[in-house]
Design a protein around this motif. Structure first.
Motif, PDB file in Angstrom:
ATOM      1  N   TYR A 226       0.848  -1.181   0.000  1.00  0.00           N
ATOM      2  CA  TYR A 226       0.000   0.000   0.000  1.00  0.00           C
ATOM      3  C   TYR A 226       0.889   1.238   0.000  1.00  0.00           C
ATOM      4  CZ  TYR A 226      -3.575   3.348   1.313  1.00  0.00           C
ATOM      5  OH  TYR A 226      -4.430   4.420   1.323  1.00  0.00           O
ATOM      6  N   ASP A 227       0.677   2.091  -0.970  1.00  0.00           N
ATOM      7  CA  ASP A 227       1.437   3.332  -1.057  1.00  0.00           C
ATOM      8  C   ASP A 227       0.497   4.504  -0.878  1.00  0.00           C
ATOM      9  OD1 ASP A 227       3.934   2.065  -1.701  1.00  0.00           O
ATOM     10  OD2 ASP A 227       3.069   1.649  -3.678  1.00  0.00           O
ATOM     11  N   GLN A 228       1.038   5.614  -0.411  1.00  0.00           N
ATOM     12  CA  GLN A 228       0.156   6.741  -0.129  1.00  0.00           C
ATOM     13  C   GLN A 228       0.910   8.069  -0.238  1.00  0.00           C
ATOM     14  OE1 GLN A 228      -0.907   7.057   4.038  1.00  0.00           O
ATOM     15  NE2 GLN A 228       0.819   5.740   4.598  1.00  0.00           N
ATOM     16  N   ILE A 229       0.147   9.115  -0.329  1.00  0.00           N
ATOM     17  CA  ILE A 229       0.675  10.479  -0.231  1.00  0.00           C
ATOM     18  C   ILE A 229      -0.494  11.380   0.154  1.00  0.00           C
ATOM     19  CG2 ILE A 229       0.318  11.151  -2.653  1.00  0.00           C
ATOM     20  CD1 ILE A 229       3.188  12.493  -2.393  1.00  0.00           C
TER      21      ILE A 229
ATOM     22  N   ARG B  69      -4.175  10.298  -1.246  1.00  0.00           N
ATOM     23  CA  ARG B  69      -4.283   9.266  -2.273  1.00  0.00           C
ATOM     24  C   ARG B  69      -3.576   8.012  -1.790  1.00  0.00           C
ATOM     25  NH1 ARG B  69      -1.896   9.719  -7.083  1.00  0.00           N
ATOM     26  NH2 ARG B  69      -0.561  11.481  -6.580  1.00  0.00           N
TER      27      ARG B  69
ATOM     28  N   ARG C 138      -2.717   3.715  -2.841  1.00  0.00           N
ATOM     29  CA  ARG C 138      -2.712   2.767  -3.955  1.00  0.00           C
ATOM     30  C   ARG C 138      -2.312   1.374  -3.476  1.00  0.00           C
ATOM     31  NH1 ARG C 138       1.407   3.197  -9.029  1.00  0.00           N
ATOM     32  NH2 ARG C 138       2.878   2.644  -7.411  1.00  0.00           N
TER      33      ARG C 138
ATOM     34  N   TYR D  40       3.476   8.686  -5.173  1.00  0.00           N
ATOM     35  CA  TYR D  40       3.245   8.178  -3.812  1.00  0.00           C
ATOM     36  C   TYR D  40       4.599   8.148  -3.122  1.00  0.00           C
ATOM     37  CZ  TYR D  40      -1.133   6.574  -5.855  1.00  0.00           C
ATOM     38  OH  TYR D  40      -2.338   6.521  -6.506  1.00  0.00           O
ATOM     39  N   HIS D  41       4.770   8.917  -2.080  1.00  0.00           N
ATOM     40  CA  HIS D  41       6.110   9.019  -1.498  1.00  0.00           C
ATOM     41  C   HIS D  41       6.570   7.728  -0.837  1.00  0.00           C
ATOM     42  CE1 HIS D  41       3.612   9.854   2.042  1.00  0.00           C
ATOM     43  NE2 HIS D  41       4.661   9.624   2.801  1.00  0.00           N
ATOM     44  N   THR D  42       5.629   6.835  -0.529  1.00  0.00           N
ATOM     45  CA  THR D  42       6.012   5.598   0.148  1.00  0.00           C
ATOM     46  C   THR D  42       6.324   4.454  -0.822  1.00  0.00           C
ATOM     47  OG1 THR D  42       3.696   4.908   0.275  1.00  0.00           O
ATOM     48  CG2 THR D  42       4.566   6.183   2.139  1.00  0.00           C
ATOM     49  N   ARG D  43       6.043   4.647  -2.095  1.00  0.00           N
ATOM     50  CA  ARG D  43       6.195   3.518  -3.017  1.00  0.00           C
ATOM     51  C   ARG D  43       7.669   3.209  -3.283  1.00  0.00           C
ATOM     52  NH1 ARG D  43       7.806   4.663  -8.300  1.00  0.00           N
ATOM     53  NH2 ARG D  43       7.283   6.747  -9.091  1.00  0.00           N
ATOM     54  N   SER D  44       7.922   1.941  -3.652  1.00  0.00           N
ATOM     55  CA  SER D  44       9.289   1.562  -4.025  1.00  0.00           C
ATOM     56  C   SER D  44       9.594   2.124  -5.417  1.00  0.00           C
ATOM     57  CB  SER D  44       9.447   0.048  -4.019  1.00  0.00           C
ATOM     58  OG  SER D  44       8.528  -0.527  -4.926  1.00  0.00           O
TER      59      SER D  44
END
Lengths: 432, 153
Positions: free
Chosen positions: A23-26, A58, A60, B127-131
């Motif tokens: 799960y990714d977010q911003i 957001r 994902r 998305y700042h948390t994504r790889s």
């Protein structure tokens, strides 16, 4: 029973969402402040402010499963003054409203050529002449390269009235509710992005069913207004130095026993002499009704079986700065020059002629029913400065002057002080 | 797809100018996600803060000495690097000037938002948390190296 299919659709959408672990977010926030003056209201004048603070988020799980939220609170206010019989300033009051905004709360994603968005979302037509507002619904799209087909449907009655601005009838404005007018909307869109560099056409069809209750109809003396819109829109390059856009919208509707047949057209062309400047003209014209056929810009009391005034679904693409004209019963001819001397600063000089196409109501109260003189409403000059020194901060400053036509009528108490109308505007935005 | 391949080739070419060993780059590009240590190494070498013969452990150690060390310390050297941490390290090492909140707080989220504002990251994948895929590390370094808005060039 109708709720069951909706719940099933949401459940189907949630299953892949919950089954995925990554799960990714911003997230972020915005603060928009505005101040404009003078605000003229009857025999009063003063300062107007419109401000909003919002949070967005957001998340994902995968390209096929995303969510987004965008909402906040808005504050609008007017500080009004007047003149006494001794020509001294008098305080006429501070009027304000605070209301919520929720533009996005939805799941969305795409897989292969298919895309979807379900929930609260912004919707609008390609040309921006019919609506630009949030609604609760679902949107499906299929992208097959040279053609993109979109179909969607939704409900407006759970959005917030003041922020969504679904204003078509007088009931929409007067009803005592924080929520917007209840309407169902269904649309189809066909975009052809790669036809040619000079031709990027879109076809858009929208049907709107008014679900205003019988009680509200009786309380405010209005009827339901069901309508349909067909829009043809194209934009592109002409050679290497010109860009254009051309829009045509036809409207068909039924209001009580009257048939509404209206339309609007817009054409704009710009010359790009370099990468940092633009010179252009834009023309807009929409149909209108005469005073004999209706007593208000919005649908209220009407006469006869045929009405012609174009009426968008929500307030969209208003014209003018000193006086903001909505799109119905309006013709405007504008010319502008814009320049961007640096990456952080730009300015624009514009002049626009405003006319009403029929000697009847327009959206401003400055053209009252007693005004039967001429089509010309005014000539506006406007200079705007835009400065964005940082990625998260920007402001703009506008100065507008309007030479009013005979159809513009000011209250006799202040008319002598406004041989021309003018307006200063300051906007400040901060995102973080 | 052609665009991606071109960008990768361009980026690999750019990296090769720094003299990084082919074995290390090959291993890095073979992975699906860029790791923290190698990413910090490439950033530090590209910005001239580490010699060309340094290794991933040196890159991680360098990261722990910077003013964004607290964000590095929350990760292990072999962890996938997040988009926010990558751009934070990249912008800080090149002295890229950003917005007011980025300057004041300097968190991975603000760095990612800056990267979005500068057009380095597509809005749909911001998305700042994504790889981060390895090729995106190389293209990011190339953007900052070549972009006149990217601070000290």
């Amino acid at each position: 029973m109708k709720k069951i299919p909706v719940a099933l659709i949401l459940l189907i959408l949630l299953i892949p969402v919950l089954s995925l672990s990554a799960y990714d977010q911003i997230w972020g926030a915005r603060l928009d402040l505005n101040l404009e003056l003078p605000e003229i209201a009857g025999s009063s004048f003063g300062i107007n402010t419109e401000n909003a603070a919002a949070l967005w988020y957001r998340g994902r799980w995968s390209p096929a499963a995303n969510m987004e939220v965008d909402g906040g609170v808005a504050f609008d206010g007017d500080v009004l003054f007047g003149l006494t019989n001794n020509l001294k300033f008098s305080f006429h009051g501070f009027y304000y409203s605070v209301y919520p905004e929720l533009d996005k709360l939805n799941f969305y994603g795409n897989t292969g050529m298919f895309g979807y968005k379900a929930g609260r979302q912004l919707t609008g037509d390609p040309a921006g002449l019919i609506l630009d507002a949030p609604f609760d619904g679902i949107d499906f799209s299929v992208d097959i390269g040279k053609h993109i087909f979109t179909v969607g449907a939704g409900y407006t009655g759970l959005t917030f009235r003041e922020s969504a601005e679904y204003f078509m009838t007088e009931t929409d404005v007067k009803r005592d509710s924080i929520l917007a007018a209840p309407r169902m909307m269904e649309y189809l869109a066909w975009d052809m992005p790669a036809v040619a560099s000079w031709l990027y056409p879109s076809v858009y069809f929208l049907a709107v069913q008014d679900l205003t209750s019988t009680e509200d109809q009786a309380a405010y003396g209005n009827q339901r207004f069901n309508s349909m819109y067909l829009e043809l829109f194209s934009r592109g390059f002409l050679g290497q130095s010109f860009i254009y856009d051309l829009s045509l919208v036809g409207q068909y509707g039924k209001y009580d026993s009257a048939t509404v047949l209206g339309g609007i057209g817009r054409f704009g062309i710009s010359w790009l002499p370099g990468t940092h400047s633009r010179l252009g003209i834009d023309l807009l014209g929409s149909t209108g009704d005469e005073w004999a056929n209706r007593d208000n810009y919005l649908l209220g009391t009407t006469t006869g079986n045929e009405l012609s005034q174009y009426l968008p679904v929500s307030i969209v693409s208003t014209q003018g700065f000193v006086i903001e004209f909505e799109l119905g019963n309006l013709a405007s001819l504008g010319a502008f020059y814009a320049s961007r001397p640096s990456d952080t600063f730009s300015w624009e000089l514009r002049t626009t002629t405003f006319l009403r196409t029929a000697i009847g109501p327009v959206s401003t109260a400055m053209v009252p029913s007693s005004s039967t003189e001429g089509h010309f409403m005014g000539q506006e000059g406007l200079i705007s400065f835009f400065w964005r020194p940082k990625s998260d901060f920007g402001w703009d400053f506008k100065v507008g002057v309007l030479y009013p036509g005979d159809s513009i009528v000011l209250d006799s108490e202040i008319a002598a002080y406004f041989p021309v109308l003018y307006r200063l505007g300051f906007d400040w935005s901060w995102s973080f | 797809m052609k665009k991606i391949v071109f960008i990768v080739i361009l980026a690999v070419f750019a990296v090769s100018l720094w003299g990084q060993s082919n074995d290390l780059l090959d291993r890095f590009l073979d992975g699906e996600e860029a790791d923290v240590a190698t990413t910090l190494l490439l950033v530090a070498q590209a910005s001239g803060n580490l010699p060309m013969d340094a290794g991933p452990d040196d890159g991680y150690a360098w990261g722990l000495e910077q003013d964004f060390a607290k964000h590095v310390s929350k990760t292990a050297p072999g962890d996938p690097v997040s988009l926010g941490l990558f751009y934070l390290a990249l912008f800080k090492s090149y002295g890229v000037k950003g917005g007011g909140m980025y300057t004041a707080v300097g968190s991975p989220r603000y760095a990612a938002l800056e990267a979005g504002f500068l057009g380095y990251v597509e809005p749909s994948s911001l998305y700042h948390t994504r790889s981060v895929p390895p090729y995106e590390v190389l293209t990011g370094i190339t953007y900052v190296t070549e972009d006149a808005e990217g601070g000290e060039m």
